[in-house]
Design an enzyme around this catalytic site. Structure first.
Site, PDB file in Angstrom:
ATOM      1  N   ILE A 158       6.116  -8.560  13.664  1.00 43.09           N
ATOM      2  CA  ILE A 158       7.184  -9.185  12.873  1.00 43.09           C
ATOM      3  C   ILE A 158       8.456  -9.257  13.717  1.00 43.09           C
ATOM      4  O   ILE A 158       8.631  -8.461  14.659  1.00 43.09           O
ATOM      5  CB  ILE A 158       7.452  -8.432  11.540  1.00 43.09           C
TER       6      ILE A 158
ATOM      7  N   TYR B 256       2.857   4.775  -2.324  1.00 43.26           N
ATOM      8  CA  TYR B 256       1.945   4.618  -1.185  1.00 43.26           C
ATOM      9  C   TYR B 256       0.499   4.775  -1.659  1.00 43.26           C
ATOM     10  O   TYR B 256      -0.375   3.954  -1.342  1.00 43.26           O
ATOM     11  CB  TYR B 256       2.289   5.677  -0.134  1.00 43.26           C
TER      12      TYR B 256
ATOM     13  N   GLY C 260       0.513  -5.952  12.579  1.00 39.60           N
ATOM     14  CA  GLY C 260       1.199  -4.659  12.729  1.00 39.60           C
ATOM     15  C   GLY C 260       0.923  -4.081  14.099  1.00 39.60           C
ATOM     16  O   GLY C 260       0.832  -2.858  14.275  1.00 39.60           O
TER      17      GLY C 260
ATOM     18  N   LYS D 294      -2.624   2.176  -1.773  1.00 32.79           N
ATOM     19  CA  LYS D 294      -3.851   2.449  -1.007  1.00 32.79           C
ATOM     20  C   LYS D 294      -5.095   2.409  -1.906  1.00 32.79           C
ATOM     21  O   LYS D 294      -6.135   1.899  -1.497  1.00 32.79           O
ATOM     22  CB  LYS D 294      -3.744   3.786  -0.267  1.00 32.79           C
TER      23      LYS D 294
ATOM     24  N   GLY E 127       3.184  -1.253  15.644  1.00 34.25           N
ATOM     25  CA  GLY E 127       3.390  -0.006  14.907  1.00 34.25           C
ATOM     26  C   GLY E 127       2.677   1.176  15.551  1.00 34.25           C
ATOM     27  O   GLY E 127       2.111   1.059  16.643  1.00 34.25           O
ATOM     28  N   GLN E 128       2.707   2.331  14.860  1.00 36.53           N
ATOM     29  CA  GLN E 128       2.163   3.562  15.444  1.00 36.53           C
ATOM     30  C   GLN E 128       0.688   3.402  15.811  1.00 36.53           C
ATOM     31  O   GLN E 128       0.291   3.676  16.938  1.00 36.53           O
ATOM     32  CB  GLN E 128       2.311   4.749  14.473  1.00 36.53           C
TER      33      GLN E 128
HETATM   34  C1  AKB Z   1       1.764   9.429   5.781  1.00 37.10           C
HETATM   35  O1  AKB Z   1       2.036  10.616   5.969  1.00 37.10           O
HETATM   36  O2  AKB Z   1       2.324   8.706   4.956  1.00 37.10           O
HETATM   37  C2  AKB Z   1       0.636   8.824   6.596  1.00 37.10           C
HETATM   38  C3  AKB Z   1      -0.688   8.967   5.916  1.00 37.10           C
HETATM   39  C4  AKB Z   1      -1.325  10.276   5.815  1.00 37.10           C
HETATM   40  O3  AKB Z   1      -1.235   8.005   5.470  1.00 37.10           O
HETATM   41  N1  AKB Z   1       0.584   9.428   7.887  1.00 37.10           N
END
Ligand code: AKB
Length: 318
Positions: free
Chosen positions: A35, A143, A8, A147, A11-12
């Site tokens: 990628i 997400y 990655g 995580k 990426g940012q």
């Molecule tokens: C998001 O906002 O999805 C990310 C994070 C806080 O993991 N920047």
């Protein structure tokens, strides 16, 4: 000297982390994994090796690890919170199936692994003020689900197979180089772009909504320091709360107004982003990171604002 693969790398976080790692360990010792469609350019391309590394393609990554004698993998492949809500299956495929590939490759090739977690690993039932290191983690976003799984799977590979996995829970990361894509905390980056262009900013997050944030130089320091930490001091591994600053939209707006008095902000709240933001901590307790590996951030909100407003114009005003 470490031999590092960053997955990655365009990426940012990856684009700046790769450069920071190259300045610490030498350009040739840090491979930028990308990628197709997100190829490295400019300094990132010229300062060291680059390889195609799709986290879902285990044999290809295994080949890169063997070719370059990699001993440390920074695995930054993930979909951010808002995008992951629209593509939950892909978020799982990249965040969890991809991590499984990386951990197996690490086990077979003797690599250490950093896979960041996030404030997104917490949920509405988590204590929101001074969120403890060890607490309730029942997120309701995909997400967050990926995580929490990242944290558990990384700990599992350490405890079961001795893979040296370590990580931090990133707050919203703010930088003046590569913009983020599809996160809940993105507003805190976007606001600086509007301020620098002299445009009115419409904030998608409600006044009074607190979230932890961090400036990129501190985020990079955390990612490098945790992997250099003395393992005998680590009680925790995946993943450490790291805090630096916590603010609501009106506070970052006020900070920018000190330097740009004409800057204007209005609100148009995005219900998805708002519900995600409200489920995350107001501010985390990062005392374990401070005690176990001397975490100590440099930037506060005004320090970050001054640096953003100084550096961003050269990048975006041509
Ligand atoms: C998001 O906002 O999805 C990310 C994070 C806080 O993991 N920047």
């Amino acid at each position: 000297m470490k031999k590092i693969l960053v997955i990655g790398a365009t990426g940012q976080i990856g684009s700046e982390l790769t450069m920071a790692l190259r300045s610490t360990y030498g350009g040739q010792n840090v491979v930028a994994g990308y990628i197709v469609g997100a190829e490295p350019k400019g300094e990132l391309l010229e300062s060291g090796p680059a390889e195609i590394c799709d986290v879902t393609d285990a044999p290809a990554i295994d080949a890169v690890v063997k070719k370059h004698g990699i001993d440390t993998i920074y695995n930054l492949a993930a979909l951010l919170s808002v995008v992951a809500e629209g593509k939950p299956k892909l978020a799982w495929k990249i965040g969890v199936d991809g991590l499984w590939n990386i951990l197996e490759i690490a086990r077979e090739n003797g690599c250490a692994v950093f896979t960041p977690s996030s404030i997104g690993s917490f949920g509405p039932t988590t204590p929101h003020v001074m969120t403890p290191q060890d607490t309730i983690q029942r997120p309701r976003t995909m997400y967050g689900v990926t995580k929490v799984t990242t944290e558990l799977l990384s700990d599992y590979f350490f405890l079961k197979y001795g893979v040296d996995t370590r990580a931090v829970r990133f707050p919203g990361v703010i930088s003046n180089v590569t913009p983020p894509g599809g996160g809940t905390t993105d507003y805190a980056v976007d606001i600086y772009y509007y301020a620098v262009r002299g445009e009115k900013f419409t904030c998608p997050i409600k006044e009074g909504t607190l979230m932890d944030m961090i400036y990129m130089p501190d985020a990079l320091k955390a990612a490098i320091d945790i992997m250099e930490a003395d393992p005998s001091r680590l009680i925790h591994r995946n993943a450490f709360n790291i805090a630096s600053m916590s603010f609501a939209p009106e506070t970052i707006y006020a900070s920018i107004k000190k330097y740009k008095p004409d800057f204007e902000m209005v609100y148009d709240v995005d219900p998805l982003k708002q519900s995600i933001a409200e489920s995350w901590p107001d501010c985390m307790d990062d005392s374990c990171a401070r005690n176990e590996w001397d975490w100590n951030p440099v930037y506060d909100l005004d320090g970050m604002t001054r640096d953003m407003l100084e550096k961003l114009p050269a990048r975006i005003l041509k």
